[in-house]
Enzyme design. Structure first.
Site, short mmCIF file in Angstrom:
data_model
loop_
_atom_site.label_atom_id
_atom_site.label_comp_id
_atom_site.label_asym_id
_atom_site.label_seq_id
_atom_site.Cartn_x
_atom_site.Cartn_y
_atom_site.Cartn_z
N PHE A 95 -2.11 8.30 19.56
CA PHE A 95 -3.24 8.85 19.83
C PHE A 95 -4.57 8.46 19.12
O PHE A 95 -4.52 8.50 17.82
CB PHE A 95 -3.03 10.25 19.79
CG PHE A 95 -2.35 11.00 20.84
CD1 PHE A 95 -3.04 11.70 21.98
CD2 PHE A 95 -0.92 11.23 20.75
CE1 PHE A 95 -2.28 12.41 23.01
CE2 PHE A 95 -0.19 11.97 21.67
CZ PHE A 95 -0.82 12.35 22.83
N ASP A 96 -5.55 8.07 19.81
CA ASP A 96 -6.89 7.99 19.09
C ASP A 96 -7.28 9.50 18.43
O ASP A 96 -6.77 10.54 18.99
CB ASP A 96 -7.86 7.72 19.84
CG ASP A 96 -9.45 7.45 19.26
OD1 ASP A 96 -9.58 7.12 17.90
OD2 ASP A 96 -10.36 8.00 19.82
N LEU A 97 -8.05 9.58 17.27
CA LEU A 97 -8.48 10.94 16.75
C LEU A 97 -9.75 11.56 17.43
O LEU A 97 -9.69 12.40 18.26
CB LEU A 97 -8.78 10.89 15.33
CG LEU A 97 -9.20 12.27 14.39
CD1 LEU A 97 -8.05 13.27 14.81
CD2 LEU A 97 -9.08 11.81 12.91
N ASP A 98 -10.84 10.73 17.10
CA ASP A 98 -12.23 11.02 17.68
C ASP A 98 -12.48 10.94 19.11
O ASP A 98 -12.19 9.94 19.61
CB ASP A 98 -13.48 10.48 16.91
CG ASP A 98 -13.54 10.90 15.38
OD1 ASP A 98 -13.06 11.83 14.90
OD2 ASP A 98 -14.06 9.94 14.68
N ILE A 155 -3.60 6.35 23.54
CA ILE A 155 -4.27 7.12 24.30
C ILE A 155 -5.53 7.37 23.59
O ILE A 155 -5.48 7.60 22.51
CB ILE A 155 -3.46 8.51 24.39
CG1 ILE A 155 -2.14 8.35 25.37
CG2 ILE A 155 -4.43 9.61 25.31
CD1 ILE A 155 -1.34 9.64 25.32
#
Length: 212
Positions: free
Chosen positions: A6-9, A162
Site C-alpha cells: 500500500f502507498d501511504l499518502d 495499491i
C-alpha cells in the site's frame, strides 16, 4: 495474491494539510514571490518531494534547501496534520484475516512513514514499512518496489501495489506487479489507467472486490 503493498499518502491516509502547509512554510523561508494555496498544491501529494520543489521553483537551484525547510515543519507538526481514510481499518483487518501479507511502500522517507503508521495505530496490520532514505535513495517508486520485493522475498506475479498516483502504477508495472488505483486520493481515473492500473476503486471498501 500473496502480498499487497500500500502507498501511504492518498491511499491509507489523507495528508493534505500537513504536506501543503509544510510546502508553504518552505516557500516562505525562501522568500518565494508567490504563495500557492493548499488546494493549488495537491498535485504535490504523492510524487517525490524534491521534484515537486524543482517544478514549483522553476529550477534545480534551492530545491534541496526547500526540502530541508519543509522537513523543519513536517517532522514536528505536519506529520500529524493527517488522518486515516474512513474504511481503511476494516479493509486492512479483512485482508490480514484472509492471510495476505501486507506492506507499506511510500516515497516518503521511512523515518516519517514509520511514525505516521504508529501514530494512527496501523502497525499491527503491516509486516514492514518501506520508504525512501532522507538522502533520496529509493525515492523512485520503481526502485523502492524492487527493493521491497526482494526484502520480503515475494513473487511479483503474486503481488499487488495499491496507490493513488501514476508513479505507483508505473512502479508496479516495472516490477511485474499488478496495480490497483484508488480514486479517493489525489490521482484521476485517467492518470491511473494511462499508467497501467488493472482496476480503479472509488472507495477503500471497493478494493476488497478486486483482490483474489
Amino acid at each position: 495474491m500473496d502480498a499487497i503493498y500500500f502507498d501511504l499518502d492518498g491511499t491509507l491516509t489523507d495528508p493534505k494539510p500537513g504536506i501543503t502547509r509544510s510546502i508553504q512554510y518552505a516557500l516562505q523561508r525562501l522568500d518565494h514571490p508567490t504563495m500557492p494555496t493548499e488546494d493549488e498544491l495537491t498535485w504535490c501529494i504523492g510524487p517525490p518531494l524534491r521534484a515537486s520543489f524543482v517544478r514549483l521553483l522553476g529550477a534545480e537551484t534551492s530545491a534541496d534547501l526547500a526540502v530541508t525547510y519543509y522537513r523543519e515543519r513536517f517532522s514536528d507538526v505536519g506529520l500529524y496534520e493527517n488522518g486515516v481514510y474512513d474504511g481503511i481499518g476494516e479493509v486492512l483487518t479483512s485482508l490480514c484475516a484472509s492471510g495476505h501479507r501486507l506492506f507499506v511502500a511510500t516515497s516518503k522517507p521511512h523515518v516519517f512513514a514509520e511514525r505516521i503508521i504508529d501514530h494512527f495505530g496501523l502497525r499491527d496490520h503491516f509486516e514492514r514499512v518501506f520508504g525512501s532514505e532522507l538522502d533520496g535513495t529509493r525515492v523512485d517508486k520503481s526502485h523502492l518496489l524492487e527493493y521491497a520485493l526482494k526484502q520480503a522475498s515475494v513473487d511479483p506475479a503474486k503481488t499487488l501495489m495499491i496507490g493513488d498516483r501514476s508513479h505507483d502504477m508505473v512502479g508496479a508495472k516495472n516490477n511485474g506487479m499488478k496495480g490497483i488505483g484508488v480514486l479517493y486520493g489525489y490521482g484521476s481515473r485517467d492518470e491511473l489507467l494511462e499508467a497501467g492500473a488493472h482496476h480503479v476503486c472509488a472507495t477503500p471498501g471497493a478494493v476488497l472486490g478486486c483482490i483474489a
